[in-house]
Motif scaffolding. Structure first.
Motif, short mmCIF file in Angstrom:
data_model
loop_
_atom_site.label_atom_id
_atom_site.label_comp_id
_atom_site.label_asym_id
_atom_site.label_seq_id
_atom_site.Cartn_x
_atom_site.Cartn_y
_atom_site.Cartn_z
N TYR A 241 0.85 20.00 6.98
CA TYR A 241 1.62 18.91 6.37
C TYR A 241 1.59 17.66 7.26
CZ TYR A 241 6.09 16.45 5.49
OH TYR A 241 7.07 15.52 5.28
N ARG A 245 -0.11 13.96 6.50
CA ARG A 245 0.70 12.73 6.56
C ARG A 245 0.06 11.70 7.48
NH1 ARG A 245 6.94 12.14 6.01
NH2 ARG A 245 6.00 10.23 5.24
N ASN A 252 -1.41 5.62 2.41
CA ASN A 252 -0.73 6.72 1.71
C ASN A 252 -1.39 7.03 0.36
OD1 ASN A 252 1.15 7.34 3.69
ND2 ASN A 252 2.59 5.78 2.96
N ASP A 281 9.26 12.06 0.66
CA ASP A 281 8.31 11.57 1.66
C ASP A 281 7.62 10.29 1.19
OD1 ASP A 281 8.83 13.74 3.31
OD2 ASP A 281 7.19 14.94 2.52
N TYR A 282 7.36 10.23 -0.13
CA TYR A 282 6.66 9.07 -0.71
C TYR A 282 7.46 8.58 -1.92
CZ TYR A 282 2.92 11.19 2.06
OH TYR A 282 2.19 11.74 3.08
#
Length: 645
Positions: A241, A245, A252, A281-282
């Motif tokens: 993960y 990232r 992104n 997260d996004y």
């Protein structure tokens, strides 16, 4: 001419033909973070490969695209599919497609000195034998001989998967066992670095460290790879993960495909929160739901929807079946015991093959390896070709093979494998390595077998009298087996008790030990079932069961595998066995009150079937000769009725 040169951005685009609206949306959303929630049989592989081809079509250089998979097979298949989509293998070869580990090694290439290694040359990957030798040395140096190799290896691997290092464990853990393991973990890492070695998990950990501690390298990597794609996102652990990232920064442009309902690898440190928290997260992430199942009948899909609805805290979705209804596609059957279950499965598989289903399109799934033995026997008796996939043949599993080798020692006749069995037994029961090495040297000097030398132990200069006494104790144990007057099943039981196998596995209650214990019980029950007149008869039956009828190249063989091993696969006919409380769901999960992953496991099992799903359970199971009543799995009832919200 490349197919790409013929494509246009107009209404007709071969890359979008045959896709449903949601699949097209996923393929054509090129920029920004995207989470594709892909139900079983929803065409996610097509979406992934078409999207890569579409990005190239839209002018994104192949060198800027990275696709990450969990297996080399998946990576190779994606490369082949993309090459076909773009019509130019040379273009596809410019893509970066690989597993987490292979891509991590690519990122690390030329940067090892920045991470403290003496040269830029890639450190050697530590082989299992070398790793075991390092562990053996560490446990002796630290007087921790009670630590098992498998337990320590699993602890270190899990810690690295979570990016947890020895100092943090020592500082934060209140568990004395974890602190002991952390001490060995620290020593292990020092030895790896000293010998310029790294292990499998280090590959990802080092790539993360490179991206987080060397800004200029991180910036160069992030500038090159502007679009990152990853499959099976629900199976990522903490290290994977964090790697993703960092790779996706700063644009992104992360395209993640997965299904939280198929997250079944928690025991490998997979963190389901990675997919559940994607939008946290996004915050600007787009979610696309692939909810049309092109694989299974509506009856099978309804069972899956009902079952998974009992899990909480998941991504809301409802699968819709594309196929026509078939009321005959699901069968639920109760049996008296697991042997009757295996016999009936054998009969039904034979009937399916007779009716035209090829063996390669039939699978038998089970929760634990121990469930395989009676099924192998039933298929072998009916001369149905089968293959045990993604794991060792039941009789070749370490514990089974070892205890059977001790059973062979009970025969007076010599056997080529007896020396190895005796060596394992002496070591298992505590004979020092140095003493064992001296016995083997003496056997070579005399050009004889190890057993003969052991009978001459008083003439061998072992370091201590205690070690000679130990050898005599083992010989006495074997002599007792050879003179045993009871039945062969009773002899096998005596062997697993006297060698301490059973007691050691019962001492620590975790899933690994529980499954190993269950396999030994299954072996005992299988021997009881055979009712052999001699030990030799046991090995004849094992030989028969281990060498099934040779498969026809055109029609293949019936697939036998665990539910975990079935992930990502599909067949026309699927038999899910042992749907009982304590088996599926597994007893440890019931005891801990955490059934969510077991429910997802059952969900994965039933969604492997295209046309025919056979669910079975028994009223009774035997554990080391003691018969007990068992309850049908709660999952059977949950499949019938949707949970109330």
């Amino acid at each position: 001419m490349s197919q790409l040169s013929l494509l246009s951005s107009g209404a007709f685009n071969p890359l979008l033909q045959g896709l449903n609206a949601e699949q097209k949306d996923a393929v054509t959303t090129v920029d920004g973070p995207v989470l594709v929630v892909a139900a079983p049989g929803s065409g996610k592989t097509t979406v992934l490969t078409n999207r890569v081809a579409y990005m190239i079509q839209q002018g994104i250089a192949p060198e800027r695209i990275m696709a990450v998979t969990f297996t080399k097979k998946a990576a190779d298949e994606m490369k082949e599919r993309v090459a076909k989509r773009v019509g130019d293998k040379a273009v596809a070869d410019r893509l970066t497609i690989g597993t987490f580990h292979s891509i991590s090694l690519r990122l690390l290439d030329g940067h090892y000195k920045l991470l403290g290694y003496p040269t830029e040359k890639q450190p050697h990957l530590v082989m299992p034998a070398t790793q075991r030798a390092i562990f053996d040395l560490l446990v002796r140096e630290n007087a921790m001989e009670d630590v098992r190799y498998d337990d320590l290896a699993a602890f270190i691997s899990r810690a690295k998967s979570m990016l947890v290092y020895p100092a943090a464990i020592k500082r934060q853990s209140a568990d004395p066992a974890e602190v002991r393991y952390a001490h060995l973990y620290a020593g292990y890492q020092k030895r790896l670095e000293k010998q310029n070695l790294l292990d499998f998990d280090d590959q990802i950990c080092l790539a993360v460290r490179l991206l987080e501690t060397v800004p200029e390298v991180a910036k160069a990597i992030q500038s090159r790879y502007t679009h990152i794609l990853v499959d099976e996102y629900q199976d990522t652990n903490r290290a994977q993960y964090i790697l993703l990232r960092n790779l996706a920064l700063p644009q992104n442009n992360l395209f993640a495909v997965g299904d939280d309902a198929q997250g079944i690898y928690g025991f490998r440190a997979a963190d389901l929160n990675n997919i559940l928290n994607f939008q946290k997260d996004y915050p600007k992430a787009k979610r696309v739901f692939l909810e049309t199942n092109y694989r299974s009948t509506p009856q099978i899909v309804d069972l899956a929807n009902n079952l998974i609805g009992y899990n909480s805290g998941q991504i809301d979705k409802t699968i819709k079946a594309h196929a026509k209804p078939d009321p005959r596609s699901v069968h639920t059957v109760q049996f008296g015991d697991n042997f009757q279950e295996a016999e009936e499965i054998g009969d039904r598989i034979k009937a399916l093959i007779t009716a035209g289903t090829i063996p390669d399109e039939i699978a038998v799934l089970y929760r634990t390896h121990g469930q395989a033995a009676p099924i192998m026997d039933a298929l072998g008796q009916r001369e149905i070709p089968f293959v045990v996939k993604k794991s060792a043949n039941f009789y070749e599993q370490a514990d089974i093979a070892e205890t059977l080798s001790y059973l062979r020692l009970s025969q007076r006749r010599r056997h080529p494998l007896n020396d190895l069995a005796l060596e394992k037994l002496l070591g298992k029961l505590g004979l020092a390595r140095e003493a064992l090495a001296m016995l083997k040297v003496e056997a070579e000097r005399q050009n004889t077998d190890l057993m003969s030398v052991c009978y001459q132990v008083d003439q061998v200069p072992l370091p201590t009298l205690a070690q000679k006494g130990h050898v005599k104790h083992v010989l006495g144990m074997i002599y007792g087996w050879q003179k045993f007057q009871g039945s062969v099943p009773e002899l096998y039981m005596q062997i697993i008790n006297q060698t301490g196998y059973r007691a050691k596995l019962e001492k620590k209650k975790d899933e690994n030990n529980s499954q190993r214990l269950g396999a030994l019980s299954a072996m005992y029950e299988q021997i009881r079932r055979w009712n052999p007149a001699s030990v030799e008869d046991v090995f004849k039956r094992i030989d028969q069961a281990s060498k099934p009828k040779k498969a026809d190249k055109r029609t293949g063989a019936v697939q036998l595998l665990t539910v975990h091993g079935s992930k990502g696969l599909e067949w026309d006919a699927v038999f899910v066995t042992g749907l009982e409380e304590g088996v599926l769901p597994y007893q440890i999960a019931i005891d801990e009150g955490d059934l969510a992953e077991e429910r997802r496991l059952c969900y994965v099992a039933i969604t492997r079937a295209r046309k025919y799903l056979h669910l079975s359970y028994s009223r009774q199971r035997s554990d080391f000769g003691k018969s007990k009543d068992v309850m049908p799995s709660r999952f059977l009832n949950e499949m019938k009725e949707r949970a109330q919200s």
